[in-house]
Design a protein around this motif. Sequence first.
Motif, PDB file in Angstrom:
ATOM      1  N   ARG A  20       0.817  -1.266   0.048  1.00 48.00           N
ATOM      2  CA  ARG A  20      -0.022   0.082   0.005  1.00 48.00           C
ATOM      3  C   ARG A  20       0.881   1.285   0.075  1.00 48.00           C
ATOM      4  O   ARG A  20       1.830   1.327   1.000  1.00 48.00           O
ATOM      5  N   PHE A  21       0.681   2.120  -0.990  1.00 49.31           N
ATOM      6  CA  PHE A  21       1.294   3.358  -1.227  1.00 49.31           C
ATOM      7  C   PHE A  21       0.443   4.527  -0.474  1.00 49.31           C
ATOM      8  O   PHE A  21      -0.779   4.734  -0.904  1.00 49.31           O
ATOM      9  N   ARG A  22       1.091   5.464   0.009  1.00 46.60           N
ATOM     10  CA  ARG A  22       0.393   6.755   0.475  1.00 46.60           C
ATOM     11  C   ARG A  22       1.322   7.845   0.196  1.00 46.60           C
ATOM     12  O   ARG A  22       2.534   7.802   0.080  1.00 46.60           O
ATOM     13  N   GLY A  23       0.698   9.078   0.047  1.00 50.94           N
ATOM     14  CA  GLY A  23       1.317  10.105  -0.100  1.00 50.94           C
ATOM     15  C   GLY A  23       1.867  10.735  -1.484  1.00 50.94           C
ATOM     16  O   GLY A  23       1.409  10.116  -2.465  1.00 50.94           O
ATOM     17  N   ALA A  24       2.810  11.782  -1.560  1.00 52.44           N
ATOM     18  CA  ALA A  24       3.537  12.070  -2.741  1.00 52.44           C
ATOM     19  C   ALA A  24       4.889  12.111  -2.615  1.00 52.44           C
ATOM     20  O   ALA A  24       5.465  13.038  -3.010  1.00 52.44           O
ATOM     21  N   ASP A  52      -1.493  -1.281  -4.040  1.00 53.52           N
ATOM     22  CA  ASP A  52      -2.771  -0.368  -3.773  1.00 53.52           C
ATOM     23  C   ASP A  52      -2.402   1.086  -3.820  1.00 53.52           C
ATOM     24  O   ASP A  52      -1.504   1.533  -2.969  1.00 53.52           O
ATOM     25  N   TYR A  53      -2.777   1.782  -5.009  1.00 49.84           N
ATOM     26  CA  TYR A  53      -2.180   3.079  -5.071  1.00 49.84           C
ATOM     27  C   TYR A  53      -3.283   3.992  -4.932  1.00 49.84           C
ATOM     28  O   TYR A  53      -3.147   5.177  -5.205  1.00 49.84           O
ATOM     29  N   ARG A  54      -4.475   3.653  -4.273  1.00 44.42           N
ATOM     30  CA  ARG A  54      -5.469   4.522  -4.156  1.00 44.42           C
ATOM     31  C   ARG A  54      -5.157   5.760  -3.344  1.00 44.42           C
ATOM     32  O   ARG A  54      -5.811   6.859  -3.700  1.00 44.42           O
ATOM     33  N   PHE A  55      -4.318   5.844  -2.495  1.00 46.02           N
ATOM     34  CA  PHE A  55      -3.936   6.900  -1.524  1.00 46.02           C
ATOM     35  C   PHE A  55      -2.683   7.623  -2.177  1.00 46.02           C
ATOM     36  O   PHE A  55      -2.087   8.157  -1.081  1.00 46.02           O
ATOM     37  N   CYS A  56      -2.153   7.093  -2.950  1.00 48.97           N
ATOM     38  CA  CYS A  56      -0.938   7.755  -3.639  1.00 48.97           C
ATOM     39  C   CYS A  56      -1.074   8.639  -4.464  1.00 48.97           C
ATOM     40  O   CYS A  56      -1.659   8.662  -5.480  1.00 48.97           O
ATOM     41  N   GLU A  57      -0.349   9.910  -4.477  1.00 50.54           N
ATOM     42  CA  GLU A  57      -0.319  11.038  -5.302  1.00 50.54           C
ATOM     43  C   GLU A  57       0.826  11.046  -6.576  1.00 50.54           C
ATOM     44  O   GLU A  57       0.881  11.876  -7.028  1.00 50.54           O
ATOM     45  N   THR A  58       1.807   9.995  -6.360  1.00 52.29           N
ATOM     46  CA  THR A  58       2.776   9.990  -7.171  1.00 52.29           C
ATOM     47  C   THR A  58       2.597   8.809  -8.361  1.00 52.29           C
ATOM     48  O   THR A  58       2.269   7.707  -7.906  1.00 52.29           O
ATOM     49  N   SER A  59       2.859   9.012  -9.644  1.00 49.40           N
ATOM     50  CA  SER A  59       3.095   7.844 -10.585  1.00 49.40           C
ATOM     51  C   SER A  59       4.475   7.385 -10.659  1.00 49.40           C
ATOM     52  O   SER A  59       5.281   8.203 -10.652  1.00 49.40           O
ATOM     53  N   ILE A  60       4.596   5.999 -10.856  1.00 49.97           N
ATOM     54  CA  ILE A  60       5.928   5.534 -10.855  1.00 49.97           C
ATOM     55  C   ILE A  60       6.668   5.850 -12.449  1.00 49.97           C
ATOM     56  O   ILE A  60       5.511   5.661 -13.300  1.00 49.97           O
ATOM     57  N   SER A  61       7.494   6.611 -12.500  1.00 51.21           N
ATOM     58  CA  SER A  61       8.355   6.696 -13.617  1.00 51.21           C
ATOM     59  C   SER A  61       8.627   5.557 -14.419  1.00 51.21           C
ATOM     60  O   SER A  61       8.877   4.569 -13.872  1.00 51.21           O
ATOM     61  N   PHE A  62       8.636   5.999 -15.797  1.00 42.41           N
ATOM     62  CA  PHE A  62       9.042   4.572 -16.560  1.00 42.41           C
ATOM     63  C   PHE A  62      10.278   4.089 -16.496  1.00 42.41           C
ATOM     64  O   PHE A  62      10.710   3.012 -16.102  1.00 42.41           O
ATOM     65  N   PRO A  63      11.393   5.130 -16.002  1.00 34.84           N
ATOM     66  CA  PRO A  63      12.803   4.510 -15.645  1.00 34.84           C
ATOM     67  C   PRO A  63      12.661   3.670 -14.491  1.00 34.84           C
ATOM     68  O   PRO A  63      13.453   2.748 -14.346  1.00 34.84           O
ATOM     69  N   ASP A  64      11.757   4.071 -13.610  1.00 30.51           N
ATOM     70  CA  ASP A  64      11.709   3.261 -12.101  1.00 30.51           C
ATOM     71  C   ASP A  64      10.802   1.790 -12.614  1.00 30.51           C
ATOM     72  O   ASP A  64      11.201   0.867 -12.092  1.00 30.51           O
TER      73      ASP A  64
END
Length: 134
Positions: A20-24, A52-64
């Motif tokens: 689960r991911f939260r924040g930015a 679970d990215y429902r409460f995450c404000e960041t998208s994982i970058s393509f390099p990551d």
Amino acid sequence: MTDPFFRLTVDEPQKLITMRFRGAQSSEYYTDRIINAYTLIDRPWLYRRLMDYRFCETSISFPDLERMAVYWAEITRGQDDLHYVAILTTDALTRVRPATYSPLFPNQEIRSFSDLHHALDWLMSMPVSQVSPA
């Protein structure tokens, strides 16, 4: 130490890993947490995975994403079993992104969901890998 932006749960009987991911936080921050989580789990490829990215404000970058793909390929080398990942998000863009990066993960079926119950229903209907890399 508890990480307020990332939580890992391993359900051994159900063979289910939940992250689960939260924040930015930065994409690199979350990617580091994912890779580190896999190092803590004995044979993580034997589990279905819910991200679970429902409460995450960041998208994982393509390099990551590429970095994760390289890491996953290394730890699953020699294995042909298909692995199952459910991406849980309320963000429309994040829901369509798996089509873009799925080729990086040839031994994974990645689907996105906006509803937790639908994600879990799909994951739990998928088989668990029984193969261990040599």
